[in-house]
Design an enzyme around this catalytic site. Structure first.
Site, PDB file in Angstrom:
ATOM      1  N   CYS A 168     -10.822  12.777 -16.802  1.00 52.82           N
ATOM      2  CA  CYS A 168     -11.749  11.982 -15.983  1.00 52.82           C
ATOM      3  C   CYS A 168     -12.363  10.783 -16.691  1.00 52.82           C
ATOM      4  O   CYS A 168     -13.076  10.001 -16.062  1.00 52.82           O
ATOM      5  CB  CYS A 168     -12.845  12.889 -15.432  1.00 52.82           C
ATOM      6  SG  CYS A 168     -12.166  14.249 -14.468  1.00 52.82           S
ATOM      7  N   HIS A 301     -21.734   8.821 -14.961  1.00 53.68           N
ATOM      8  CA  HIS A 301     -20.600   9.600 -14.437  1.00 53.68           C
ATOM      9  C   HIS A 301     -21.082  10.378 -13.204  1.00 53.68           C
ATOM     10  O   HIS A 301     -20.416  10.386 -12.182  1.00 53.68           O
ATOM     11  CB  HIS A 301     -20.099  10.541 -15.532  1.00 53.68           C
ATOM     12  CG  HIS A 301     -18.769  11.156 -15.281  1.00 53.68           C
ATOM     13  ND1 HIS A 301     -17.656  10.435 -14.940  1.00 53.68           N
ATOM     14  CD2 HIS A 301     -18.367  12.457 -15.330  1.00 53.68           C
ATOM     15  CE1 HIS A 301     -16.631  11.241 -14.783  1.00 53.68           C
ATOM     16  NE2 HIS A 301     -17.034  12.477 -15.010  1.00 53.68           N
ATOM     17  N   HIS A 334     -15.410  11.838  -6.600  1.00 53.38           N
ATOM     18  CA  HIS A 334     -14.927  11.755  -7.976  1.00 53.38           C
ATOM     19  C   HIS A 334     -13.436  11.453  -7.936  1.00 53.38           C
ATOM     20  O   HIS A 334     -12.624  12.305  -7.562  1.00 53.38           O
ATOM     21  CB  HIS A 334     -15.189  13.073  -8.699  1.00 53.38           C
ATOM     22  CG  HIS A 334     -14.894  13.027 -10.165  1.00 53.38           C
ATOM     23  ND1 HIS A 334     -14.371  11.917 -10.791  1.00 53.38           N
ATOM     24  CD2 HIS A 334     -15.055  13.954 -11.148  1.00 53.38           C
ATOM     25  CE1 HIS A 334     -14.217  12.160 -12.072  1.00 53.38           C
ATOM     26  NE2 HIS A 334     -14.625  13.396 -12.325  1.00 53.38           N
TER      27      HIS A 334
END
Lengths: 405, 261
Positions: A168, A301, A334
């Protein structure tokens, strides 16, 4: 190394001469920002596939049909990448002949885009009904769909290629690595970004870790219950000072600093004190060489998982306690390997407009985090912002972006 | 970009020693039968206790074993690496990633349902799982990078590794390649190179015991060619360099010159 015109801090700053993106917010930075400032996006059950979960897990799908041509020659991730990369190149205003005279490298972050993501074939393989030719075709499709390879093939670039598989944080890593390739003289331009599609594999996988939410995600909120997956792609065209002069273009932003680190702590959980994240942020700030108080914004994030948001909150409290921060995951979901690049593109858009949207989904501060994102639209005071990513494997990456405004 | 290769270790179908690698790749390379041989990783027990490997899959064990062999060859203990912490970077090239765990996770949802996928197999299926396990085992806290660029993975990842050295983000880099055999890929005819792992200790300057100098430059991608087993090629080139031979590796639009010291 000689100092370029864009140098003010620890390293030469690298120009950004084009931006492109596609996600649930829409296609292109303008459309995406328009949706982000005016609409209240909601994740919905996936439409291109289904899972057997008792209640469908909501996701942020890119609502465009051009990314999956009937031929199926490429994976959806590659099509998302090609679309955003094409936008970014068009945004430069540079004609093909001028581009062709430069060394153009491609650095792309992805997770799904570098795997054999073909469950239908695998089920037939298990049943013994798959033909060998089908296996060869599946592998060939995967090779063609490698995002960096697909972009270079489509646009005729012959520079170095790199597909970053850092889970990620891949999108943020790709931008930092792309900038370093320009500094090292490996390329004049670098198409740097990330791309990832929604699929059953990742949705079932994150569900198995019990980090998906059945509701719209709530980054940094006390009642947050997990993430919503999303899909998309974003690219920045990074340029050396020499290329900027030769092309006669004005950078719309700059990559001012980059930092990366590893927690070396756990396969999926961040270090509880955020030691690796703090290290990456400090490295990015050192490369920038500016005053942290001049940062107008941190795009965190902010996945809305219990662990991630707590760790990020601790790191920001420790290093940048006065800098406003938010998460844009409540608008896009995400997007995994694309997330860092998509958030960098959006952050450039926020800096250019001098305003940023509040953290969608946040309502109630979490005493365990001890710091809260801003809610409602924020007028930005400054020309610089930090965007950061955390990942499976303990990877952390942070990038400082600036605009000329 | 440049750096020095100052330690190496390799495991695979040929065994787990550099002598075995040289012998295995000599005279036209291995037979196709040899490539199907599984790697013997029993020697990993010298470095990692069995209990700590319970949730570590074959892909990551290949990387762990090779990484320890490279450090041993460089004369460095795991404790010395851990003390370097943030000053060491870890960079890994993989053409196909953790294929075993990927398909085991798919097996879990196919057999038990979408709500019953194995979290262990899912978390081990990310391509950077090997980098995660190596960094956790050795306490490597600097930049951490995994690259999957098909047959060009080795050269592309090396650009990242040498970039960390030249950019000052790391004082040394543990650099490696790993790919595992997978029956599904075999079915598609992909594994012509066999499985294995090769790791290298890279330093910005030559040190006692350095094998060779590495210089990396861009070159048009259409002229580049490499194989999935680029790590073994680099290991063999480093051994050849000790005998005074120069060699060139290519991939992903990059050219790597391997020069004797």
């Amino acid at each position: 190394m000689s100092r370029a015109a864009g140098a003010i801090g620890g390293v030469d700053q690298i120009g950004v001469i084009g931006v492109g993106c596609v996600s649930a917010l829409g296609r292109g930075l303008e459309e995406s920002l328009g949706a982000l400032f005016s609409a209240t996006p909601e994740p919905r059950p996936p439409t291109r596939f289904s899972t057997g979960h008792a209640a469908p897990l909501p996701v942020f799908e890119a609502e465009v049909d051009y990314v999956e041509p009937p031929s199926g020659e490429l994976m959806r991730t590659a099509h998302l990448a090609l679309d955003a990369a094409g936008q970014a190149l068009e945004d430069t205003g540079v004609d093909d002949a001028s581009l062709g005279s430069l060394r153009v490298a491609t650095v792309v972050g992805t997770t799904v885009g570098a795997t054999l993501n073909n469950e239908e074939f695998y089920r037939r393989y298990l049943r013994g009904t798959a033909a060998e030719e089908e296996g060869r075709a599946a592998l060939a499709r995967m090779a063609r769909s490698n995002p960096a390879e697909a972009i270079a093939q489509r646009f005729g670039f012959s520079g170095p290629l790199q597909t970053v598989s850092n889970a990620c944080s891949s999108g943020t890593d790709a931008i930092g690595l792309g900038a370093s390739w320009i500094r090292a003289g490996l390329a004049d331009l670098v198409l740097a970004g990330g791309a990832d599609e929604l699929c059953r594999y990742t949705l079932c996988g994150f569900s198995s870790l019990m980090v998906t939410s059945a509701e719209p995600c709530k980054p940094f909120d006390r009642t947050r219950s997990g993430l919503n997956l999303g899909e998309g792609a974003a690219f920045l065209v990074l340029a050396s000072e020499r290329a900027i002069e030769r092309l006669g273009v004005a950078p719309r932003a700059r990559v001012c600093g980059f930092g990366a680190s590893c927690d070396a702590h756990h396969l999926t959980a961040p270090h509880p004190e955020g030691t690796g994240l703090k290290s990456a942020i400090k490295m990015a700030l050192d490369e920038w060489g500016g005053n942290p108080g001049d940062l107008a914004l941190v795009n965190a994030h902010g996945t809305a998982t219990r662990d991630n948001d707590q760790v990020e909150g601790r790191a920001l409290t420790s290093i940048l306690p006065e800098v406003p921060f938010h998460s844009t995951k409540g608008y896009t979901g995400h997007t995994l390997g694309a997330a860092g690049a998509l958030e960098a593109a959006l952050t450039i858009g926020f800096l250019e407009r001098g305003r940023a949207p509040g953290s969608m989904g946040f309502g109630e501060p979490d005493p365990e985090i001890g710091i809260a994102p801003f809610v409602g639209e924020l007028e930005l005071k400054g020309r610089y912002a930090l965007s950061q990513s955390l990942a499976f494997g303990g990877s952390n990456a942070a990038v400082v972006l600036g605009v000329e405004r | 970009m440049r750096g020095y290769l100052s330690g190496l270790g390799a495991v695979g179908w040929f065994g787990d020693s550099l002598q075995a690698l040289e012998k295995g790749l000599a005279k036209g390379g291995p037979t196709s039968d040899a490539l199907l041989e599984p790697s013997d990783l029993s020697g990993l027990a010298r470095f990692v206790e069995r209990r700590a490997l319970r949730r570590v899959d074959h892909y990551c064990r290949l990387a762990l074993y090779s990484a320890h062999l490279a450090l041993e060859d460089a004369g460095l203990s795991p404790e010395e690496i851990s003390e370097m912490g943030e000053r060491t970077a870890l960079v890994i090239a993989t053409g196909q990633g953790a294929t075993g765990s990927t398909f085991r996770f798919l097996d879990s949802i196919i057999e038990d349902g979408d709500s019953s996928g194995s979290p262990t197999h899912f978390s081990n299926s990310v391509h950077n799982a090997a980098a995660a396990h190596v960094s956790m085992r050795l306490g490597i806290k600097g930049p951490n990078l995994t690259v999957s660029q098909g047959g060009g993975s080795l050269a592309s990842a090396l650009a990242g590794a040498l970039g960390y050295l030249s950019g000052g983000q790391a004082e040394a880099v543990l650099f490696g390649w790993v790919d595992e055999r997978c029956a599904v890929y075999d079915f598609g005819g992909a594994h012509t190179a066999g499985e294995g792992a090769a790791f290298f200790w890279l330093t910005p300057e030559p040190v006692s015991g350095s094998y060779c100098k590495l210089t990396l430059e861009a070159e048009p991608v259409e002229e580049a060619a490499s194989s999935l087993a680029g790590g073994l090629e680099l290991a063999l080139s480093a051994l050849d360099a000790r005998g005074g031979e120069r060699s060139t590796l290519r991939g992903a639009g990059l050219r790597v010159e391997v020069e004797p010291l």
